[in-house]
Motif scaffolding. Structure first.
Motif, PDB file in Angstrom:
ATOM      1  N   CYS A   1      -9.301  -1.542   0.538  1.00 43.88           N
ATOM      2  CA  CYS A   1      -9.770  -2.933   0.381  1.00 43.88           C
ATOM      3  C   CYS A   1      -9.796  -3.314  -1.103  1.00 43.88           C
ATOM      4  O   CYS A   1      -9.522  -4.456  -1.468  1.00 43.88           O
ATOM      5  N   GLY A   2     -10.145  -2.349  -1.928  1.00 44.22           N
ATOM      6  CA  GLY A   2     -10.200  -2.593  -3.372  1.00 44.22           C
ATOM      7  C   GLY A   2      -8.860  -3.067  -3.907  1.00 44.22           C
ATOM      8  O   GLY A   2      -8.792  -3.939  -4.772  1.00 44.22           O
ATOM      9  N   THR A   3      -7.775  -2.517  -3.356  1.00 44.77           N
ATOM     10  CA  THR A   3      -6.435  -2.919  -3.793  1.00 44.77           C
ATOM     11  C   THR A   3      -6.034  -4.253  -3.174  1.00 44.77           C
ATOM     12  O   THR A   3      -5.500  -5.126  -3.845  1.00 44.77           O
ATOM     13  N   VAL A   4      -6.318  -4.400  -1.900  1.00 42.23           N
ATOM     14  CA  VAL A   4      -5.794  -5.559  -1.168  1.00 42.23           C
ATOM     15  C   VAL A   4      -6.615  -6.832  -1.405  1.00 42.23           C
ATOM     16  O   VAL A   4      -6.045  -7.902  -1.604  1.00 42.23           O
ATOM     17  N   PHE A   5      -7.927  -6.719  -1.386  1.00 40.66           N
ATOM     18  CA  PHE A   5      -8.766  -7.913  -1.558  1.00 40.66           C
ATOM     19  C   PHE A   5      -9.217  -8.071  -3.015  1.00 40.66           C
ATOM     20  O   PHE A   5      -8.974  -9.076  -3.651  1.00 40.66           O
ATOM     21  N   GLY A  11      -3.588  -5.224   7.687  1.00 46.68           N
ATOM     22  CA  GLY A  11      -2.802  -4.417   6.751  1.00 46.68           C
ATOM     23  C   GLY A  11      -3.551  -3.212   6.213  1.00 46.68           C
ATOM     24  O   GLY A  11      -2.950  -2.160   5.952  1.00 46.68           O
ATOM     25  N   VAL A  12      -4.867  -3.327   6.072  1.00 50.44           N
ATOM     26  CA  VAL A  12      -5.676  -2.189   5.589  1.00 50.44           C
ATOM     27  C   VAL A  12      -6.102  -1.306   6.759  1.00 50.44           C
ATOM     28  O   VAL A  12      -6.141  -0.074   6.650  1.00 50.44           O
ATOM     29  N   ALA A  13      -6.405  -1.952   7.901  1.00 48.83           N
ATOM     30  CA  ALA A  13      -6.953  -1.194   9.043  1.00 48.83           C
ATOM     31  C   ALA A  13      -5.931  -0.203   9.607  1.00 48.83           C
ATOM     32  O   ALA A  13      -6.307   0.917   9.980  1.00 48.83           O
ATOM     33  N   ILE A  14      -4.663  -0.593   9.644  1.00 45.28           N
ATOM     34  CA  ILE A  14      -3.653   0.307  10.261  1.00 45.28           C
ATOM     35  C   ILE A  14      -3.562   1.647   9.500  1.00 45.28           C
ATOM     36  O   ILE A  14      -3.760   2.703  10.113  1.00 45.28           O
ATOM     37  N   PRO A  15      -3.311   1.639   8.171  1.00 48.68           N
ATOM     38  CA  PRO A  15      -3.237   2.951   7.502  1.00 48.68           C
ATOM     39  C   PRO A  15      -4.572   3.695   7.507  1.00 48.68           C
ATOM     40  O   PRO A  15      -4.595   4.927   7.599  1.00 48.68           O
ATOM     41  N   SER A  16      -5.681   2.956   7.424  1.00 55.35           N
ATOM     42  CA  SER A  16      -6.997   3.622   7.408  1.00 55.35           C
ATOM     43  C   SER A  16      -7.242   4.343   8.726  1.00 55.35           C
ATOM     44  O   SER A  16      -7.674   5.505   8.756  1.00 55.35           O
ATOM     45  N   LYS A  53       3.323  -4.384  -7.607  1.00 55.32           N
ATOM     46  CA  LYS A  53       3.894  -3.172  -7.001  1.00 55.32           C
ATOM     47  C   LYS A  53       5.107  -3.461  -6.135  1.00 55.32           C
ATOM     48  O   LYS A  53       5.734  -2.543  -5.614  1.00 55.32           O
ATOM     49  N   LEU A  54       5.402  -4.745  -5.952  1.00 51.40           N
ATOM     50  CA  LEU A  54       6.606  -5.087  -5.184  1.00 51.40           C
ATOM     51  C   LEU A  54       7.737  -5.432  -6.151  1.00 51.40           C
ATOM     52  O   LEU A  54       7.490  -5.816  -7.297  1.00 51.40           O
ATOM     53  N   THR A  55       8.963  -5.332  -5.670  1.00 48.18           N
ATOM     54  CA  THR A  55      10.110  -5.656  -6.525  1.00 48.18           C
ATOM     55  C   THR A  55      10.271  -7.182  -6.597  1.00 48.18           C
ATOM     56  O   THR A  55       9.648  -7.919  -5.822  1.00 48.18           O
ATOM     57  N   ALA A  56      11.139  -7.607  -7.529  1.00 49.41           N
ATOM     58  CA  ALA A  56      11.407  -9.042  -7.671  1.00 49.41           C
ATOM     59  C   ALA A  56      11.897  -9.604  -6.332  1.00 49.41           C
ATOM     60  O   ALA A  56      11.433 -10.650  -5.871  1.00 49.41           O
ATOM     61  N   TRP A  57      12.800  -8.869  -5.695  1.00 48.03           N
ATOM     62  CA  TRP A  57      13.354  -9.301  -4.416  1.00 48.03           C
ATOM     63  C   TRP A  57      12.256  -9.398  -3.344  1.00 48.03           C
ATOM     64  O   TRP A  57      12.156 -10.390  -2.626  1.00 48.03           O
ATOM     65  N   GLN A  58      11.434  -8.347  -3.255  1.00 50.68           N
ATOM     66  CA  GLN A  58      10.388  -8.326  -2.218  1.00 50.68           C
ATOM     67  C   GLN A  58       9.387  -9.468  -2.410  1.00 50.68           C
ATOM     68  O   GLN A  58       8.901 -10.055  -1.446  1.00 50.68           O
ATOM     69  N   ASN A  59       9.082  -9.797  -3.686  1.00 47.95           N
ATOM     70  CA  ASN A  59       8.168 -10.909  -3.942  1.00 47.95           C
ATOM     71  C   ASN A  59       8.738 -12.219  -3.418  1.00 47.95           C
ATOM     72  O   ASN A  59       8.056 -12.971  -2.721  1.00 47.95           O
ATOM     73  N   LEU A 104       0.834  -1.212   0.000  1.00 50.23           N
ATOM     74  CA  LEU A 104       0.000   0.000   0.000  1.00 50.23           C
ATOM     75  C   LEU A 104       0.865   1.257   0.000  1.00 50.23           C
ATOM     76  O   LEU A 104       0.523   2.261  -0.632  1.00 50.23           O
ATOM     77  N   ALA A 105       1.993   1.174   0.705  1.00 47.83           N
ATOM     78  CA  ALA A 105       2.883   2.345   0.777  1.00 47.83           C
ATOM     79  C   ALA A 105       3.415   2.734  -0.599  1.00 47.83           C
ATOM     80  O   ALA A 105       3.781   3.881  -0.830  1.00 47.83           O
ATOM     81  N   THR A 106       3.460   1.761  -1.530  1.00 41.75           N
ATOM     82  CA  THR A 106       3.980   2.062  -2.873  1.00 41.75           C
ATOM     83  C   THR A 106       2.846   2.331  -3.864  1.00 41.75           C
ATOM     84  O   THR A 106       3.105   2.636  -5.022  1.00 41.75           O
ATOM     85  N   ASN A 107       1.588   2.193  -3.394  1.00 44.11           N
ATOM     86  CA  ASN A 107       0.456   2.379  -4.301  1.00 44.11           C
ATOM     87  C   ASN A 107       0.031   3.853  -4.304  1.00 44.11           C
ATOM     88  O   ASN A 107      -0.852   4.275  -3.549  1.00 44.11           O
ATOM     89  N   LYS A 108       0.696   4.604  -5.176  1.00 41.60           N
ATOM     90  CA  LYS A 108       0.479   6.061  -5.171  1.00 41.60           C
ATOM     91  C   LYS A 108      -0.963   6.428  -5.499  1.00 41.60           C
ATOM     92  O   LYS A 108      -1.526   7.341  -4.911  1.00 41.60           O
ATOM     93  N   GLY A 109      -1.566   5.695  -6.434  1.00 42.87           N
ATOM     94  CA  GLY A 109      -2.934   6.005  -6.871  1.00 42.87           C
ATOM     95  C   GLY A 109      -3.920   5.927  -5.714  1.00 42.87           C
ATOM     96  O   GLY A 109      -4.684   6.869  -5.464  1.00 42.87           O
ATOM     97  N   ALA A 110      -3.886   4.784  -4.998  1.00 42.21           N
ATOM     98  CA  ALA A 110      -4.838   4.579  -3.895  1.00 42.21           C
ATOM     99  C   ALA A 110      -4.569   5.592  -2.780  1.00 42.21           C
ATOM    100  O   ALA A 110      -5.505   6.199  -2.242  1.00 42.21           O
TER     101      ALA A 110
END
Lengths: 236, 309
Positions: free
Chosen positions: A73-77, A106-111, B89-95, A17-23
Motif C-alpha cells: 500500500c505504501g508504494t501504490v497509495f 492490485g495490492v490484494a492479489i499479490p498480498s 517504475k514503468l517504461t515510457a511506452w507503458q506509461n 509492483l512486479a518491477t518494484n524490487k525493493g518492496a
C-alpha cells in the motif's frame, strides 16, 4: 463505477509492483523469516500434531497477507500521493472509487498470493517434518479461499482509504494504527486457539464476520473519498 | 458555448481567499496564456476548472460542463500539471499505454509510437521513466497529456526543465495543435517570451485577482505601446528632458536611469518628441525606438498596487 476501469488500474498496479524490487524483496524476506519461525514452533510442539499445522496455515496466510498488503500500500497509495502523480490520475475520466478499488485489487492479489504461498510452504515442510499423512480439515480451504482473501482485501481497502484521504503525518500514524489493530486482532485469535484448539472453527467464522464488517466499512468510507481532500493533502 | 468559462470564481482555504471574483473565457482553437507570479492563484484556478477543488462561489466550466461531476467530459481534456503524471517504475511506452487505456484510446499502439517519435523519444521507449532526464520526462508528460487527442489542453509550465531546442519543439507542437486540430490550449507559464510567441490572448492574475484579460497586442498598445529610449550626451540633462516631456500629451510616462531617458508614448509622436528635445538644446548620443514587450506589460501589472483588473 465500471469494472473495466477498475481492472485497468489493477493491472497497472500489478505490473508496477512486479518491477518494484525493493518492496517485493522486503515482503519476501519477512514472509520467509516468519514462515521459518512458525515452522520451528510447530515442530517444537509436535504433540499437538495436525491441528497446530492447520492453525499455523490459517494464521500465517492472514498475517503475511496483511503485512504484505500494508507494505505494498505504501508504494501504490502513499508514494503516488507523495509524488503528486495522483493529481493527474484524478483528472482522468475515472470515477474516484474506481481508482481506489483498482488499487485495492492490485495490492490484494499479490498480498493474498504471498500469504497463500507462505502457508503452503510452511504446511508442506511441517507435514514432512512431523511425518503426518492426513489431509487438513475442510476448515483450512474454507479459510484460505474465502476468509483470508476477504480479510486481506478489507484491510488493504481501509489502509488505502486512510493513505488517500489523510494528510501525510496523520497518514503514517493512522495507517500504522490500523495495521497494529489488525495484527492485534489476529494475535488475540491465535491466543484463543492455542488455549483451546476446538475453538478453531468459531475463530475462523469470527474472522469471516470481521472481514465482512471491515469490507462494508471500507466500501462505505470509499464513498466519502473526496478529490479536494486528496489534493490539499499532497505535500508541497 | 465557450470552451472554457470562468465566471466570478472565488476560492478560499480556511477563510484565506486564494481566488477573488476571477472571470475570463477561452474560445475554441485559442492558445490562451494564464500569467502571474508564484502563489497568484494560477494552479488553484486550473484545479477548480478540473474539478479537483470545489469553488467557494462562482463557476468554472469546460464546454459547459462541470468537470467535478461529469466524468465523461474529463475525457475531452488533456492535463499536464507541475508533476508530469508519470510512473517512475514503468517504461515510457507503458506509461503512455496506461493513460491510453484510461482514456479509451483505440489503436493505442500506433498512437503511442507516433507520439514517442514526434517527441524524439522513440529510441527510449523501453527505458524506465526514472532513467530519463528531466527534459525527456517533461516531453513524455506532454505526450501523455495529448495521448487521447483532447479538445482542450491545460498545461502548467509545460517547458520548465526543457532546453531551448525542446522548448521550441513544444511551442511548435502547441501552435500546430491549435491551428490544425483547433485544439484549445490554456497555458499557465512564467516564460513570457514563450507566451508572447504562442498565445493570442492572456489573463494576468496577482494575489487571486485578475489584473488583465485581453489580446497580447491590445495589452501592449493599451499600456504604452511604444518606448523611446534616449541616451543623452550629458547625464544632468536627463531630468530636464523628463520634465519637458511631462507636458506632452502624446507621452504616457517617462523614467530616468543615468543619462538614459525612457519615454512611453503613442506610435505617431516619435519625431515630435525628438524635435522638442533637440530644440531644448539637449545633445542626443543615441535614440532607440522599441515596442513594449509582454514582459514590460506583465512587470507593470504585477508591480501595480490596488485591486482593479
Amino acid at each position: 463505477m465500471k469494472l473495466e476501469q477498475v481492472m485497468i488500474v489493477a493491472r497497472k498496479e500489478l505490473r508496477e509492483l512486479a518491477t518494484n524490487k525493493g518492496a517485493l524483496l522486503s515482503v519476501l524476506v519477512f514472509g520467509g523469516l516468519f514462515t521459518i519461525t512458525s515452522l520451528g514452533s510447530i515442530t517444537a510442539s509436535a504433540g499437538s500434531g495436525g491441528s497446530s499445522i492447520e492453525w499455523s496455515m490459517i494464521y500465517l496466510s492472514m498475517f503475511i497477507g496483511v503485512f504484505s498488503g500494508f507494505t505494498l500500500c505504501g508504494t501504490v497509495f502513499f508514494r503516488e500521493k507523495q509524488s503528486g502523480v495522483i493529481e493527474t490520475l484524478l483528472c482522468s475520466p475515472l470515477d474516484l472509487r474506481a481508482i481506489w478499488l483498482g488499487k485495492v485489487v492490485g495490492v490484494a492479489i499479490p498480498s493474498y498470493l504471498l500469504g497463500l504461498l507462505s502457508a503452503g510452504i510452511m504446511a508442506m515442510l511441517s507435514y514432512a517434518a512431523l511425518g503426518i499423512a492426513a489431509a487438513p480439515s475442510l476448515l483450512v480451504p474454507f479459510h484460505l479461499f474465502i476468509v483470508a482473501p476477504a480479510f486481506i482485501a478489507s484491510a488493504i481497502g481501509l489502509v488505502g482509504y486512510v493513505q488517500l484521504a489523510m494528510g501525510m503525518r496523520e497518514n503514517r500514524m493512522v495507517s500504522m494504527g490500523v495495521f497494529i489493530l489488525l495484527v492485534f486482532g489476529l494475535s488475540l485469535s491465535s491466543g484463543v486457539v492455542q488455549e483451546d484448539s476446538t475453538l478453531m472453527g468459531q475463530v475462523v467464522v469470527s474472522l469471516l464476520v470481521g472481514a465482512m464488517v471491515l469490507l462494508a466499512l471500507s466500501f462505505a468510507l470509499s464513498k466519502r473519498l473526496d478529490k479536494e481532500k486528496i489534493i490539499t493533502s499532497i505535500p508541497d | 458555448m465557450k470552451e472554457i468559462e470562468i465566471q466570478d470564481l472565488c476560492k478560499s482555504f480556511e477563510g484565506r481567499e486564494v481566488l477573488s471574483h476571477v472571470s475570463f473565457t477561452v474560445e475554441k482553437g485559442e492558445v490562451f496564456g494564464y500569467l502571474g507570479p508564484n502563489g497568484a492563484g494560477k494552479t488553484t484556478t486550473m484545479r477548480v476548472l478540473l474539478g479537483l477543488l470545489r469553488p467557494t462561489s462562482g463557476k468554472a466550466l469546460v464546454r459547459g460542463s462541470d468537470l467535478a461531476v461529469d466524468d465523461a467530459a474529463r475525457g475531452s481534456v488533456g492535463v499536464l500539471m507541475e508533476n508530469d503524471g508519470l510512473y517512475d517504475k514503468l517504461t515510457a511506452w507503458q506509461n503512455l499505454d496506461y493513460y491510453g487505456r484510461l482514456y479509451g484510446v483505440r489503436e493505442r499502439s500506433e498512437r503511442t509510437s507516433q507520439l514517442l517519435s514526434a517527441f524524439g523519444l522513440a529510441d527510449r521507449r523501453h527505458e524506465k521513466v526514472f532513467n530519463l532526464s528531466k527534459g525527456m520526462r517533461r516531453k513524455l508528460g506532454i505526450a501523455r497529456a495529448i495521448i487521447h487527442d483532447p479538445e482542450i489542453l491545460l498545461l502548467d509550465e509545460p517547458t520548465s526543465g526543457l532546453d531551448p531546442e525542446a522548448q521550441r519543439m513544444v511551442r511548435d507542437v502547441l501552435k500546430d495543435l491549435s491551428r490544425r486540430e483547433r485544439m484549445t490550449v490554456l497555458l499557465s507559464s512564467h516564460n513570457l517570451d514563450e507566451v508572447e510567441r504562442v498565445c493570442s490572448k492572456v489573463a494576468v492574475i496577482k494575489q487571486g485577482r485578475l489584473r488583465a484579460f485581453d489580446t497580447v497586442e491590445n495589452l501592449r498598445v493599451g499600456r504604452g505601446g511604444h518606448a523611446l529610449t534616449l541616451v543623452l550626451t550629458k547625464e544632468q540633462d536627463a531630468t530636464m528632458v523628463a520634465e519637458l516631456l511631462r507636458h506632452d500629451p502624446s507621452v504616457t510616462g517617462t523614467s530616468v536611469d543615468g543619462a538614459r531617458v525612457i519615454i512611453d508614448h503613442d506610435n505617431e509622436s516619435t519625431s515630435g518628441i525628438l524635435a522638442s528635445v533637440v530644440r531644448a538644446g539637449v545633445g542626443i548620443e543615441e535614440a532607440l525606438k522599441a515596442s513594449r514587450s509582454l514582459e514590460d506589460v506583465y512587470m507593470d501589472l504585477v508591480r501595480e498596487q490596488g485591486t482593479g483588473a
